[in-house]
Design a protein around this motif. Structure first.
Motif, mmCIF file in Angstrom:
data_model
loop_
_atom_site.group_PDB
_atom_site.id
_atom_site.type_symbol
_atom_site.label_atom_id
_atom_site.label_comp_id
_atom_site.label_asym_id
_atom_site.label_seq_id
_atom_site.Cartn_x
_atom_site.Cartn_y
_atom_site.Cartn_z
ATOM 1 N N LEU A 82 13.134 60.923 -5.202
ATOM 2 C CA LEU A 82 14.487 60.907 -4.638
ATOM 3 C C LEU A 82 14.757 62.096 -3.728
ATOM 4 N N SER A 83 13.969 63.170 -3.867
ATOM 5 C CA SER A 83 14.194 64.291 -2.944
ATOM 6 C C SER A 83 13.763 63.874 -1.533
ATOM 7 N N LEU A 84 12.712 63.041 -1.443
ATOM 8 C CA LEU A 84 12.274 62.597 -0.108
ATOM 9 C C LEU A 84 13.167 61.477 0.427
ATOM 10 N N VAL A 85 13.685 60.648 -0.489
ATOM 11 C CA VAL A 85 14.665 59.622 -0.077
ATOM 12 C C VAL A 85 15.870 60.335 0.542
ATOM 13 N N THR A 86 16.334 61.385 -0.135
ATOM 14 C CA THR A 86 17.494 62.134 0.356
ATOM 15 C C THR A 86 17.182 62.785 1.706
ATOM 16 N N ALA A 87 15.980 63.341 1.825
ATOM 17 C CA ALA A 87 15.605 64.025 3.074
ATOM 18 C C ALA A 87 15.625 63.062 4.263
ATOM 19 N N VAL A 88 15.054 61.867 4.059
ATOM 20 C CA VAL A 88 15.022 60.875 5.143
ATOM 21 C C VAL A 88 16.448 60.493 5.542
ATOM 22 N N ALA A 89 17.283 60.262 4.522
ATOM 23 C CA ALA A 89 18.664 59.850 4.801
ATOM 24 C C ALA A 89 19.430 60.947 5.538
ATOM 25 N N MET A 90 19.260 62.188 5.102
ATOM 26 C CA MET A 90 19.991 63.292 5.748
ATOM 27 C C MET A 90 19.501 63.503 7.179
ATOM 28 N N ALA A 91 18.188 63.406 7.382
ATOM 29 C CA ALA A 91 17.649 63.590 8.739
ATOM 30 C C ALA A 91 18.212 62.523 9.677
ATOM 31 N N GLU A 92 18.216 61.274 9.230
ATOM 32 C CA GLU A 92 18.738 60.197 10.087
ATOM 33 C C GLU A 92 20.244 60.354 10.303
ATOM 34 N N GLY A 93 20.944 60.706 9.227
ATOM 35 C CA GLY A 93 22.403 60.850 9.342
ATOM 36 C C GLY A 93 22.773 61.972 10.289
ATOM 37 N N LEU A 94 22.063 63.093 10.186
ATOM 38 C CA LEU A 94 22.356 64.231 11.079
ATOM 39 C C LEU A 94 22.000 63.898 12.527
ATOM 40 N N ARG A 180 24.285 56.750 5.256
ATOM 41 C CA ARG A 180 22.828 56.654 5.410
ATOM 42 C C ARG A 180 22.115 56.834 4.065
ATOM 43 N N PHE A 181 22.692 57.686 3.233
ATOM 44 C CA PHE A 181 22.128 57.907 1.899
ATOM 45 C C PHE A 181 22.142 56.588 1.118
ATOM 46 N N ASP A 182 23.272 55.920 1.183
ATOM 47 C CA ASP A 182 23.420 54.645 0.485
ATOM 48 C C ASP A 182 22.352 53.654 0.956
ATOM 49 N N GLN A 183 22.121 53.580 2.284
ATOM 50 C CA GLN A 183 21.131 52.629 2.818
ATOM 51 C C GLN A 183 19.736 52.939 2.287
ATOM 52 N N TRP A 184 19.343 54.218 2.341
ATOM 53 C CA TRP A 184 17.981 54.566 1.922
ATOM 54 C C TRP A 184 17.819 54.498 0.410
ATOM 55 N N TYR A 185 18.877 54.790 -0.319
ATOM 56 C CA TYR A 185 18.812 54.692 -1.788
ATOM 57 C C TYR A 185 18.572 53.232 -2.178
ATOM 58 N N ARG A 186 19.291 52.323 -1.532
ATOM 59 C CA ARG A 186 19.119 50.897 -1.844
ATOM 60 C C ARG A 186 17.747 50.398 -1.408
ATOM 61 N N THR A 187 17.256 50.897 -0.270
ATOM 62 C CA THR A 187 15.900 50.509 0.151
ATOM 63 C C THR A 187 14.894 50.926 -0.912
ATOM 64 N N PHE A 188 15.054 52.160 -1.427
ATOM 65 C CA PHE A 188 14.155 52.670 -2.463
ATOM 66 C C PHE A 188 14.240 51.796 -3.723
ATOM 67 N N LEU A 189 15.452 51.435 -4.151
ATOM 68 C CA LEU A 189 15.603 50.623 -5.365
ATOM 69 C C LEU A 189 15.076 49.209 -5.154
ATOM 70 N N ASP A 190 15.282 48.661 -3.964
ATOM 71 C CA ASP A 190 14.874 47.271 -3.701
ATOM 72 C C ASP A 190 13.385 47.145 -3.397
ATOM 73 N N SER A 191 12.849 48.098 -2.634
ATOM 74 C CA SER A 191 11.498 47.921 -2.081
ATOM 75 C C SER A 191 10.532 49.019 -2.480
ATOM 76 N N GLY A 192 10.971 49.976 -3.272
ATOM 77 C CA GLY A 192 10.072 51.038 -3.715
ATOM 78 C C GLY A 192 9.943 52.153 -2.687
ATOM 79 N N PHE A 193 8.981 53.023 -2.923
ATOM 80 C CA PHE A 193 8.869 54.250 -2.124
ATOM 81 C C PHE A 193 8.171 54.034 -0.779
#
Ligand code: BTN
Length: 253
Positions: A82-94, A180-193
């Motif tokens: 989840l630290s990398l999920v968060t990183a991807v989401a923050m990078a895209e959001g910023l 963006r966090f919500d989108q990537w979190y759901r991608t992780f839950l639905d489709s894995g890492f």
């Protein structure tokens, strides 16, 4: 989650003033049973915490300091991803909010032109036999003044304003980041890492660079090759050999 998509997180954003640490506050609320989606956003922090036991200097008006509570229904060994999920989401959001390239340095530094502009700290809150809750703490340097960073890190650190970027209004910025966090979190839950892994590598600004990583029993050195299915750093040590590193800090040569 088989056969159905993970639902959107209902974020509950609480803005607060001067606190010790937003991650400590969210951790406390997690222990009291708060559901996932709680976000605590502070004006400033007295005892902001960074990775590797460092402090995160958090004066008022200089940065965005917030922490998010997650209760992901995934096996315990996947929680660290989840630290990398968060990183991807923050990078895209910023990037979206400020119209610039944000790069990633393993595991979860947010960078502009090779300088750190933000970071993520993941805490696990034990839940008495149940799956631990996860607190993702996010710190972003918005307008830290020159000389405002600890001298040891000053050369490798910047802020969005210091990098000459347009700064959106803070509540607009945090709203975009959470979306963006919500989108990537759901991608992780639905489709894995795997989709996260691919996106993380695409955003990483150091693939191919020669680095070293101090470890307990010595120093690993090699070229950054990417990350593996568990989010570990892959170093190409020559002769076709890949070494995986699960924790530590990259030193760039
Ligand atoms: C890093 O060392 O790169 C991670 C820094 C994380 C800082 C944030 S600020 C909001 C949240 N509260 C904390 O005490 N730390 C995180």
């Amino acid at each position: 989650m088989a056969g159905t998509s993970a639902p959107s997180l209902a974020w509950r954003l609480e803005k607060t003033g001067h606190v010790d640490s937003t991650s400590d506050l969210v951790g406390l609320r997690a222990r009291e049973g708060a559901p996932e989606g709680l976000v605590i956003w502070a004006e400033s922090q007295k005892k902001g915490r960074g990775r590797l036991g460092r402090s995160w200097i958090s004066p008022p008006g200089c940065g965005l300091y917030f922490s998010v509570l997650l209760r992901p229904p995934v096996p315990g060994e996947q929680l660290a991803s989840l630290s990398l999920v968060t990183a991807v989401a923050m990078a895209e959001g910023l990037s979206g909010a400020c119209g610039m390239e944000i790069g990633l340095k393993w595991p979860n530094d947010l960078r502009i032109e090779g300088k750190k502009v933000g970071g993520i700290l993941l805490d696990f809150v034990p839940e008495g036999g149940k799956q631990p809750a996860v607190v993702a703490g996010i710190g972003i340097n918005l307008r830290t003044p020159l000389g405002g960073f600890p001298p040891k890190f000053a050369k490798q650190t910047t802020s969005l304003e210091g990098a000459g970027r347009r700064l959106p209004e803070e509540s607009e910025l945090i709203g975009g980041l959470l979306e963006r966090f919500d989108q990537w979190y759901r991608t992780f839950l639905d489709s894995g890492f795997e989709p996260v892994r691919q996106r993380w590598e695409a955003l990483c600004d150091g693939i191919g660079s020669q680095v070293s990583v101090p470890l307990a029993g010595g120093t690993a050195a090699g070229k950054v090759a990417g990350i593996d299915a568990a989010g570990r750093l892959l170093l190409d040590t020559g002769g076709g050999k890949l070494l995986s590193v699960d924790a530590g800090e990259i030193i760039e040569s």
